[in-house]
Design a protein around this motif. Structure first.
Motif, PDB file in Angstrom:
ATOM      1  N   UNK A   1       0.806  -1.228   0.000  1.00  0.00           N
ATOM      2  CA  UNK A   1       0.000   0.000   0.000  1.00  0.00           C
ATOM      3  C   UNK A   1       0.829   1.263   0.000  1.00  0.00           C
ATOM      4  N   UNK A   2       1.824   1.333  -0.866  1.00  0.00           N
ATOM      5  CA  UNK A   2       2.702   2.495  -0.918  1.00  0.00           C
ATOM      6  C   UNK A   2       1.945   3.767  -1.264  1.00  0.00           C
ATOM      7  N   UNK A   3       0.775   3.605  -1.896  1.00  0.00           N
ATOM      8  CA  UNK A   3       0.024   4.789  -2.290  1.00  0.00           C
ATOM      9  C   UNK A   3      -0.756   5.391  -1.128  1.00  0.00           C
ATOM     10  N   UNK A   4      -0.925   4.614  -0.064  1.00  0.00           N
ATOM     11  CA  UNK A   4      -1.818   5.065   1.000  1.00  0.00           C
ATOM     12  C   UNK A   4      -1.374   6.342   1.710  1.00  0.00           C
TER      13      UNK A   4
ATOM     14  N   UNK B   1      -7.725   0.598   1.450  1.00  0.00           N
ATOM     15  CA  UNK B   1      -7.730   0.935   0.023  1.00  0.00           C
ATOM     16  C   UNK B   1      -9.150   1.053  -0.501  1.00  0.00           C
TER      17      UNK B   1
ATOM     18  N   UNK C   1      -3.967  -4.190   3.929  1.00  0.00           N
ATOM     19  CA  UNK C   1      -4.204  -2.839   3.443  1.00  0.00           C
ATOM     20  C   UNK C   1      -5.478  -2.728   2.617  1.00  0.00           C
TER      21      UNK C   1
END
Lengths: 361, 286, 320
Positions: free
Chosen positions: B113-116, C41, C37
């Motif tokens: 989840x690097x975009x989180x 998301x 996650x």
């Protein structure tokens, strides 16, 4: 006049007494080392000289000016911290110029002095580098330069070389000594490294647990330690100390070393002082002055361990309470029993109960 | 550093002045809450700082017992709004903490989840009004309008960034050795998370949960738009505390305001150590 | 657990130990990470994807909930970019924006300076510090809406503020704060400053305490006085924190709504109508949701551009 007088200086932190009644005179232009193990009060003393801490009681005089009430910004001392406290958000140049800037000196004047000190400390190529990316060796020179540029009469250094790598340490020692000679400043140097103190200082003030143990030239503290602490602390390794009692024998007064089954002769001057002593003493001699001697004429002990450190060989003899270290060149084998004895003139005697040295009359 | 006496006195004077300014509005509200109608409706020269005859009338009033015939009875007591605030805040916190903690762990330990981080900060960047219309339409479609569970869902989403960032910095601060030791022992990664990491994180989890709860409890705009009659929350309900005869019912509003204000203040003081971390998205720690 | 499983985990632990969030070499870890996650998301997508697309769509129409058709049929009311051109010409919108800017330019610096001043007072230890500190934090923990009611009461013409001013100045003050266009704005700003100065205080104090004490001592020994120390050592070292504190407050202040709306409702007239209030009113009173969508998107675009530029600046600053 930039001599420093510490009179009856005491410092307490709440219940804890860091410094117990210190009296010391540091002469104008002298390089004085405050030497001792951690917690002995040397840094506390220096902080009080600088004005960072206030004494609980006692006086500090610069020359004949009492420093009570003079804030730390106004004492005109240079101070080098153990971790340099370099202004990491400024360049080397800005660090060096800082004190002069605060004083309000003209820009051209500041430029001149900065170039001069940078030249002296070999910092010229680094003047415009930001201080947060520099090696410890460079930082240390910047720290010194930053204070030195102010031309203070008194220069205080708090263990400045303890974070510097060993090779560089020797180089810096000479440089610092040069600086001091050149500017004729009164330098007070805090360290726990007795070798450093011995090589650099004009005089050493040895401290332990907030008490001044002895003040003297390096040679004095080495050859004539005032008490057991100084005897052990100075010298690497420190003085050998064996328990014994003065006893009368045909050849004169000797020290009966009990357990070791040996008796050691005393030089006449010392014998005279000990005649009426009677109590237990500590028989002291330096490892460097311990020689192999003939059978029956010294202490017979087995070789426990041989430490070879480059040019020196330290031979560990015996164990526990009767352990002795000797420094000599001869080849000895582990487990071998050898007889050693100190040179007669190098023997020192201390009262076993108080630890004070018993001097020859 | 030792300070001079004049500075010390200046400090105390300045702090006391700041304290006075800080407390006066709050104390005024406290005072109004306990004043009888004669006093809280006083104006000008009749104003008193403290109630001459302190009373619990206002509190009784908002729960349905009208003790003065100057005020008409409310068509609704404060009980349901309090319940609505409570339920939506608690469940909103649960949603935010659930999703946020899991995602924070996933990012901290596995890099998922690097975009989180960026996405969640952007969520806080934009004015809520800019997304409320779609939300209203969506919620209406899902039949979530005017319900505490609908509120809880949007609260959970809106405070997710805080839950995530707080827990991520807490996880990053926690040394991995213990988890790695458990992994070597043969524990599955999920079990490490649930049986070892989370129990160790009780205090940070509590602090983060309280922080998020305060935020959810303090909402006004979203509740204003998404609740109309049945499940209005406390701040929205407070607007209706007025009567045709006496206008705004300050006493009642003060009383309810006090009830609403106390929990977050108490919680905030309890977690004050972590406030900087929460408010700066972990950029700073105290 | 059998031996193979233990070995597998030991190997996994070893390889995992070298990895931080930079990359995962173990498949099981990746799967778990993904699952952990996922809820977040989904929620993020839920709140960003659909709203964005939907608003893009209706912003190009004249749709309103009153138009009698569902929003998906809004294409029937297509108006190209009329909403956007209307927005550019919308005087009320621009005034609202201007007002928001004024509020920001007064409140944020005031909060910053007061917060900084308070933080410097709290730097050393002194008796009662913990108590005073906790009390100083209270305003920012008061529910903003409740603060709105609080200040509404305070600023009544027969209320305590006027009473205090009367006793201080000697003659009776019965100003109707919330009915006067200028004073209402002032009242609103006072409320904001009251509520959020503690936030600045909190963050700046954390920054202040982080300035290395040694460097401050060194500066003092080199002859710097308190002011010089503050400007040459303390403030430079606090640069990052100051930027963070200001950024946070600017963003939040831009969105100002709760306290303000309860105090004045945006009035008198539009005297205190900030951007959030304006959008709220158009949404709930005029109900021209197509137009509101255009406003929302315009703001989104501008803020995104600003954010990207700011991030670039920060990244550059870090490399320098």
């Amino acid at each position: 006049m930039s001599s420093i007088h510490l009179q009856n200086l005491v410092k307490k932190f709440g219940e804890f007494t860091a410094l117990k009644t210190m009296d010391l005179v540091i002469e104008d232009g002298e390089f004085m080392a405050l030497l001792g193990p951690s917690g002995c009060g040397k840094s506390t003393t220096m902080n009080m000289i600088a004005g960072i801490e206030e004494p609980t009681s006692g006086r500090i005089l610069f020359g004949d000016r009492d420093m009570a009430g003079v804030p730390m910004g106004g004492r005109g001392v240079g101070f080098v911290f153990q971790n340099y406290a370099i202004f990491t958000h400024m360049t080397v140049r800005q660090n060096l110029a800082y004190g002069l800037r605060m004083r309000g000196l003209a820009k051209s004047e500041i430029e001149r002095k900065v170039s001069a000190i940078a030249e002296l400390l070999q910092l010229s190529p680094l003047l415009d580098r930001k201080a947060d990316r520099l090696s410890v060796n460079i930082l240390q020179r910047v720290a010194i330069g930053r204070s030195a540029i102010m031309e203070p009469a008194i220069f205080l250094l708090d263990e400045p070389l303890s974070n510097v790598d060993a090779a560089f340490r020797a180089v810096m020692r000479t440089e610092l000594k040069h600086l001091q000679r050149q500017f004729r400043q009164t330098m007070v140097y805090v360290t726990h490294d007795q070798l450093e103190a011995m090589t650099m200082a004009d005089r050493i003030a040895v401290m332990d647990h907030g008490v001044l143990q002895q003040v003297g030239t390096p040679l004095e503290v080495y050859n004539h330690p005032a008490n057991v602490f100084v005897a052990r602390f100075i010298g690497a390794p420190g003085m050998n100390l064996l328990k014994g009692r003065p006893a009368e024998r045909d050849r004169g007064l000797v020290i009966d070393l009990g357990r070791l089954g040996a008796t050691q002769p005393l030089p006449p001057a010392l014998a005279a002082s000990l005649r009426n002593h009677g109590r237990e003493v500590l028989y002291g001699f330096r490892p460097e002055q311990t020689l192999l001697s003939a059978e029956g004429r010294g202490l017979r002990m087995p070789v426990d361990f041989v430490e070879r450190i480059g040019a020196r060989t330290i031979v560990h003899l015996g164990r526990d309470e009767t352990a002795v270290k000797a420094v000599f060149e001869n080849d000895v084998k582990l487990g071998e029993a050898v007889t050693v004895s100190p040179a007669e003139a190098s023997v020192r005697i201390f009262d076993a109960a108080t630890g004070t040295a018993i001097r020859a009359e | 550093m030792k300070r001079s006496v004049p500075f010390e006195t200046f400090r105390y004077v300045a702090i006391l002045a700041a304290l006075a300014v800080t407390l006066v509005p709050i104390l005024w509200m406290v005072s109004m809450a306990f004043k009888p109608i004669a006093e809280w409706s006083a104006t000008g020269a009749d104003l008193t700082w403290w109630p001459k005859q302190p009373t619990l009338d206002n509190f009784r009033f908002i729960f349905g017992e009208s003790t003065s015939n100057l005020i008409v009875a409310l068509d609704r007591t404060a009980a349901k709004p309090i319940a609505s605030s409570l339920l939506s805040a608690i469940f909103g916190t649960a949603i935010a903490m659930g999703a946020g903690t899991a995602a924070a762990y996933g990012l901290s330990r596995f890099g998922s989840g690097q975009n989180l981080p960026l996405a969640l900060i952007q969520l806080r960047l934009f004015p809520p009004m800019a997304v409320m219309i779609p939300v209203m339409i969506m919620w209406s479609f899902l039949n979530f309008m005017d319900s505490w569970w609908g509120l809880a869902l949007i609260y959970g989403i809106v405070t997710l960034p805080f839950a995530f960032w707080l827990m991520k910095t807490f996880f990053d601060d926690m040394p991995r050795e213990i988890e790695e030791a458990a992994l070597v022992e043969g524990c599955s990664r999920l079990r490490v998370f649930t049986r070892i990491t989370l129990p160790m994180m009780r205090a940070p989890l509590a602090s983060a949960a309280l922080f998020v709860f305060i935020l959810n409890w303090s909402d006004y705009l979203i509740a204003l738009l998404l609740t109309t009659r049945e499940w209005v929350t406390i701040p929205v309900y407070m607007a209706s505390l007025s009567s045709s005869m006496t206008g705004q019912l300050y006493g009642a509003k003060a009383a309810l305001g006090l009830i609403a204000a106390v929990p977050p203040v108490v919680m905030g003081i309890a977690i004050q150590r972590h406030l900087v971390r929460g408010l700066t998205f972990g950029a700073l720690k105290q | 657990m059998n031996a193979t499983a233990i070995m597998k985990h030991r190997d996994a632990a070893v390889s995992d130990g070298e990895n931080t969030a930079a990359g995962v070499t173990d498949a099981e870890a990746a799967r778990l990470g993904f699952r952990l996650t996922l809820p977040a998301q989904i929620l993020v997508l839920f709140i960003s994807a659909f709203p964005l697309l939907m608003q893009l769509y209706i912003s190009l129409t004249d749709w309103s909930p009153l138009s009698g058709i569902g929003w998906w049929s809004a294409w029937e009311l297509w108006n190209n970019f009329a909403n956007y051109t209307d927005l550019a010409a919308d005087g009320r919108f621009w005034s609202a924006l201007g007002r928001t800017a004024i509020v920001m330019l007064v409140c944020v610096p005031a909060e910053f300076l007061l917060g900084l001043a308070l933080a410097t007072l709290f730097m050393d230890e002194f008796p009662g510090k913990r108590f005073f500190y906790s009390v100083m934090l209270m305003p920012m923990m008061v529910v903003p809406a409740v603060a709105g009611y609080m200040f509404f009461m305070l600023f009544q013409s027969g209320g305590p503020v006027n009473d205090l001013l009367s006793s201080l100045t000697g003659f009776p003050v019965t100003v109707a704060w919330l009915s006067d266009p200028t004073l209402a704005l002032v009242a609103v700003m006072i409320a904001d400053i009251w509520q959020w100065t503690p936030l600045m205080f909190l963050i700046l104090l954390a920054g202040l305490v982080g300035v290395p004490e040694d460097q401050i001592k060194a500066a003092t020994l080199l002859g710097a006085n308190a002011w010089q120390r503050f400007t040459t050592i303390v403030l430079p070292k606090m640069k990052t924190i100051i930027v963070i504190a200001l950024a946070i407050r600017v963003i939040e202040n831009f969105k100002i709504f709760d306290t303000l709306y309860i105090m004045t409702g945006g009035g008198p007239g539009v005297a205190t109508e900030t951007i959030s209030v304006y959008i709220y009113k158009v949404t709930t009173q005029d109900l021209i949701w197509g137009y509101v969508a255009a406003i929302a998107l315009a703001i989104l675009v501008v803020l995104s551009v600003v954010a990207v530029l700011a991030m670039k600046r920060m990244a550059q600053g870090r490399e320098a």
